[in-house]
Structure formats: structure tokens, C-alpha cells
Design a protein around this motif. Structure first.
Motif, PDB file in Angstrom:
ATOM      1  N   ASP A 141       5.267  11.378   2.519  1.00 34.50           N
ATOM      2  CA  ASP A 141       4.559  11.452   1.235  1.00 34.50           C
ATOM      3  C   ASP A 141       4.023  10.063   0.897  1.00 34.50           C
ATOM      4  N   LEU A 142       3.468   9.386   1.889  1.00 33.21           N
ATOM      5  CA  LEU A 142       3.113   7.975   1.750  1.00 33.21           C
ATOM      6  C   LEU A 142       1.751   7.815   1.091  1.00 33.21           C
ATOM      7  N   ASP A 143       1.765   7.661  -0.238  1.00 33.61           N
ATOM      8  CA  ASP A 143       0.536   7.378  -0.963  1.00 33.61           C
ATOM      9  C   ASP A 143       0.753   6.133  -1.813  1.00 33.61           C
ATOM     10  N   ALA A 144      -0.237   5.760  -2.599  1.00 32.13           N
ATOM     11  CA  ALA A 144      -0.243   4.469  -3.296  1.00 32.13           C
ATOM     12  C   ALA A 144       0.994   4.223  -4.156  1.00 32.13           C
ATOM     13  N   VAL A 148       5.374  -0.493  -3.617  1.00 28.74           N
ATOM     14  CA  VAL A 148       5.757  -1.161  -4.856  1.00 28.74           C
ATOM     15  C   VAL A 148       5.841  -2.662  -4.614  1.00 28.74           C
ATOM     16  N   ALA A 149       5.336  -3.429  -5.580  1.00 30.03           N
ATOM     17  CA  ALA A 149       5.331  -4.887  -5.456  1.00 30.03           C
ATOM     18  C   ALA A 149       6.739  -5.450  -5.508  1.00 30.03           C
ATOM     19  N   MET A 150       6.953  -6.495  -4.705  1.00 27.78           N
ATOM     20  CA  MET A 150       8.182  -7.277  -4.739  1.00 27.78           C
ATOM     21  C   MET A 150       7.746  -8.719  -4.552  1.00 27.78           C
ATOM     22  N   GLY A 151       7.524  -9.408  -5.655  1.00 20.80           N
ATOM     23  CA  GLY A 151       6.951 -10.752  -5.590  1.00 20.80           C
ATOM     24  C   GLY A 151       5.518 -10.651  -5.089  1.00 20.80           C
ATOM     25  N   ARG A 152       5.212 -11.436  -4.051  1.00 22.84           N
ATOM     26  CA  ARG A 152       3.867 -11.415  -3.465  1.00 22.84           C
ATOM     27  C   ARG A 152       3.825 -10.495  -2.241  1.00 22.84           C
ATOM     28  N   ASP A 153       4.839  -9.673  -2.097  1.00 20.44           N
ATOM     29  CA  ASP A 153       4.917  -8.752  -0.973  1.00 20.44           C
ATOM     30  C   ASP A 153       5.043  -7.332  -1.508  1.00 20.44           C
ATOM     31  N   LEU A 154       5.320  -6.373  -0.642  1.00 15.49           N
ATOM     32  CA  LEU A 154       5.501  -5.005  -1.102  1.00 15.49           C
ATOM     33  C   LEU A 154       6.605  -4.326  -0.320  1.00 15.49           C
ATOM     34  N   ARG A 155       7.099  -3.240  -0.890  1.00 21.11           N
ATOM     35  CA  ARG A 155       8.119  -2.411  -0.256  1.00 21.11           C
ATOM     36  C   ARG A 155       7.645  -0.963  -0.306  1.00 21.11           C
ATOM     37  N   ILE A 156       8.030  -0.194   0.701  1.00 16.03           N
ATOM     38  CA  ILE A 156       7.816   1.255   0.702  1.00 16.03           C
ATOM     39  C   ILE A 156       9.084   1.867   0.124  1.00 16.03           C
ATOM     40  N   VAL A 157       8.930   2.763  -0.853  1.00 14.38           N
ATOM     41  CA  VAL A 157      10.091   3.353  -1.515  1.00 14.38           C
ATOM     42  C   VAL A 157      10.073   4.876  -1.405  1.00 14.38           C
ATOM     43  N   ASP A 158      11.224   5.473  -1.692  1.00 16.65           N
ATOM     44  CA  ASP A 158      11.439   6.918  -1.800  1.00 16.65           C
ATOM     45  C   ASP A 158      11.335   7.628  -0.456  1.00 16.65           C
ATOM     46  N   PHE A 159      12.464   7.729   0.203  1.00 19.17           N
ATOM     47  CA  PHE A 159      12.539   8.399   1.503  1.00 19.17           C
ATOM     48  C   PHE A 159      13.194   9.777   1.384  1.00 19.17           C
ATOM     49  N   SER A 160      12.973  10.432   0.232  1.00 16.56           N
ATOM     50  CA  SER A 160      13.612  11.720  -0.022  1.00 16.56           C
ATOM     51  C   SER A 160      13.068  12.840   0.854  1.00 16.56           C
ATOM     52  N   VAL A 161      11.846  12.720   1.372  1.00 13.13           N
ATOM     53  CA  VAL A 161      11.309  13.760   2.255  1.00 13.13           C
ATOM     54  C   VAL A 161      11.028  13.209   3.663  1.00 13.13           C
ATOM     55  N   VAL A 183      -5.868   5.726  15.642  1.00 15.93           N
ATOM     56  CA  VAL A 183      -4.534   6.314  15.667  1.00 15.93           C
ATOM     57  C   VAL A 183      -4.628   7.691  16.309  1.00 15.93           C
ATOM     58  N   CYS A 184      -3.895   7.863  17.391  1.00  8.87           N
ATOM     59  CA  CYS A 184      -3.925   9.167  18.056  1.00  8.87           C
ATOM     60  C   CYS A 184      -2.602   9.884  17.822  1.00  8.87           C
ATOM     61  N   GLY A 185      -2.660  11.029  17.206  1.00  3.78           N
ATOM     62  CA  GLY A 185      -1.481  11.866  17.078  1.00  3.78           C
ATOM     63  C   GLY A 185      -0.617  11.634  15.851  1.00  3.78           C
ATOM     64  N   CYS A 186      -0.945  10.721  14.981  1.00  2.00           N
ATOM     65  CA  CYS A 186      -0.113  10.475  13.800  1.00  2.00           C
ATOM     66  C   CYS A 186      -0.973  10.589  12.546  1.00  2.00           C
ATOM     67  N   GLN A 187      -0.863  11.700  11.875  1.00  2.00           N
ATOM     68  CA  GLN A 187      -1.685  11.969  10.698  1.00  2.00           C
ATOM     69  C   GLN A 187      -1.422  10.986   9.568  1.00  2.00           C
ATOM     70  N   LEU A 192      -3.721   6.534   6.257  1.00  3.87           N
ATOM     71  CA  LEU A 192      -3.583   5.185   5.701  1.00  3.87           C
ATOM     72  C   LEU A 192      -4.647   4.245   6.244  1.00  3.87           C
ATOM     73  N   GLU A 193      -4.888   4.307   7.553  1.00  3.22           N
ATOM     74  CA  GLU A 193      -5.917   3.437   8.129  1.00  3.22           C
ATOM     75  C   GLU A 193      -7.285   3.746   7.530  1.00  3.22           C
ATOM     76  N   SER A 194      -7.588   5.001   7.389  1.00  3.31           N
ATOM     77  CA  SER A 194      -8.872   5.390   6.813  1.00  3.31           C
ATOM     78  C   SER A 194      -8.982   4.903   5.374  1.00  3.31           C
ATOM     79  N   THR A 195      -7.922   5.085   4.590  1.00  8.05           N
ATOM     80  CA  THR A 195      -7.930   4.702   3.177  1.00  8.05           C
ATOM     81  C   THR A 195      -7.971   3.188   2.989  1.00  8.05           C
ATOM     82  N   TYR A 196      -7.089   2.457   3.661  1.00  6.12           N
ATOM     83  CA  TYR A 196      -6.956   1.031   3.390  1.00  6.12           C
ATOM     84  C   TYR A 196      -7.986   0.176   4.112  1.00  6.12           C
ATOM     85  N   HIS A 197      -8.510   0.622   5.257  1.00  3.10           N
ATOM     86  CA  HIS A 197      -9.590  -0.132   5.889  1.00  3.10           C
ATOM     87  C   HIS A 197     -10.899   0.071   5.118  1.00  3.10           C
ATOM     88  N   ALA A 198     -11.038   1.228   4.468  1.00  2.00           N
ATOM     89  CA  ALA A 198     -12.244   1.478   3.679  1.00  2.00           C
ATOM     90  C   ALA A 198     -12.318   0.556   2.470  1.00  2.00           C
TER      91      ALA A 198
END
Length: 200
Positions: A141-144, A148-161, A183-187, A192-198
Motif C-alpha cells: 500500500d505504498l503511496d505518499a 514520513v519525514a524524519m529530520g532531512r530524511d524519510l521513513r516508510i511506515v505501516d507494514f500492516s498489509v 522495472v520488470c515484474g514488480c508493480q 513508484l518509478e513512474s510517479t516519482y521520476h515524473a
């Protein structure tokens, strides 16, 4: 085995246990509610005044506690080497029975702030996602709002699914690169590549 003394208010304290958190014993005191079943708490070593602020996720009922235990297992296994860099540091998963109802608590590094303030946001989002997949985890469920910000970096949160994942996309090479990759085979990575490179 380790323990967690959770001070909910002046009248209510819960005693919880963990069988996977070594011999670390914590006291935690509720600070405020962030959203449904997510709070900030101050924690410290047992017997000392709690001082460090961390996030507390709560699950109630056998099914929800079991789901949280599965999420905690990702932190303790596949995500162990990414804690404090790509994902929040995990302070442990604790359980108890309160008035006959199972209760689960997951203590995590507290991360806050809008990720737009992070320098090189797009590159950091993609590197974090590549590292996650290289560790064998599909977030699911990896969307924006899961970055989450952590200082000048970020963390990925919520691994419930989240689910275990064998990514066939050549992640080690991709994580070091700076340009767009196919990216071949990983939706999840393809989106993410399509969204963030755009946005570059």
C-alpha cells in the motif's frame, strides 16, 4: 522476555510482555493520540522517568493482535537491517490480556513532518523503496502518506498489509543509480518509478 509498563492515565496502567525483544524492560507514558489506535508515548528504561518520545500502535482483539504480530515480525526479521534508516526503529511488540481481551502494542520510532521538506525527495523515496524490496518485503500500500519525514530524511511506515516478496528487478543496481530504470515484474516499484521520476 521483556516487559512494558504502559501508563495510560493516572488511574490505569497495563503490564505487557514480549518474548522477542531480548531483556529490555520499558516504562511508557501516554502523551497524546495521533490517530485511531496510534499514540505518542514517552519511554525509558524500567524504573526511570520516561523521556524519549516514540509512536505506539495498539491492537485490540485476537485477530488484530495477530495481524500486528505479523507486522512486528517484519521489523524483527526482514526489516531489521533497515531500522532507523528506511523504516522506523522498532522498540518491540508487547502483548497482554486486559479483562479477557487480547491487547497488542508496537513501539516504533516517532517520525513526523511533511516529506516535501526533504532535500532530493524523489531520489530518497525510490532508494527507500528499492531497499525495502531488496530486503524481501512488498509493502502492499505504498503511496505518499506512507513516506514520513524524519529530520532531512524519510521513513516508510505501516507494514500492516506487507507480504514477503522476491523482487526480480535487479534492486541492488537500481538503488545505486540516479536515472530512470525499467522495472520488470514488480508493480509496486513500477508505479513508484513512474510517479516519482515524473516529478523530477
Amino acid at each position: 522476555m521483556s516487559t512494558l509498563e504502559l501508563i495510560w492515565d493516572t488511574k490505569t496502567t497495563y503490564e505487557l510482555w514480549s518474548w522477542t525483544n531480548g531483556a529490555t524492560h520499558y516504562t511508557a507514558q501516554l502523551v497524546r493520540r495521533i490517530k485511531k489506535d496510534v499514540y505518542t508515548v514517552r519511554i525509558g528504561a524500567r524504573g526511570r522517568e520516561p523521556s524519549d518520545v516514540v509512536a505506539l500502535k495498539i491492537a485490540r482483539g485476537a485477530e488484530d493482535v495477530e495481524d500486528m504480530g505479523r507486522e512486528a515480525a517484519f521489523y524483527e526479521q526482514q526489516l531489521k537491517g533497515l531500522q532507523g534508516t528506511v523504516v522506523p526503529k522498532c522498540y518491540g511488540f508487547y502483548t497482554a490480556s486486559v479483562h479477557g481481551t487480547p491487547l497488542g502494542c508496537l513501539l516504533l520510532e516517532y517520525c513526523s513532518g511533511p516529506p516535501e521538506r526533504i532535500p532530493d525527495l524523489n531520489r530518497k523515496v525510490l532508494r527507500a523503496a528499492y531497499a525495502l524490496h531488496a530486503a524481501g518485503v512488498l509493502h502492499g500500500d505504498l503511496d505518499a502518506h506512507h513516506f514520513v519525514a524524519m529530520g532531512r530524511d524519510l521513513r516508510i511506515v505501516d507494514f500492516s498489509v506487507a507480504v514477503p516478496h522476491q523482487c526480480v528487478s535487479g534492486l541492488a543496481r537500481r538503488a545505486e543509480g540516479h536515472g530512470r530504470h525499467h522495472v520488470c515484474g514488480c508493480q509496486e516499484l513500477a508505479v513508484l518509478e513512474s510517479t516519482y521520476h515524473a516529478r523530477c
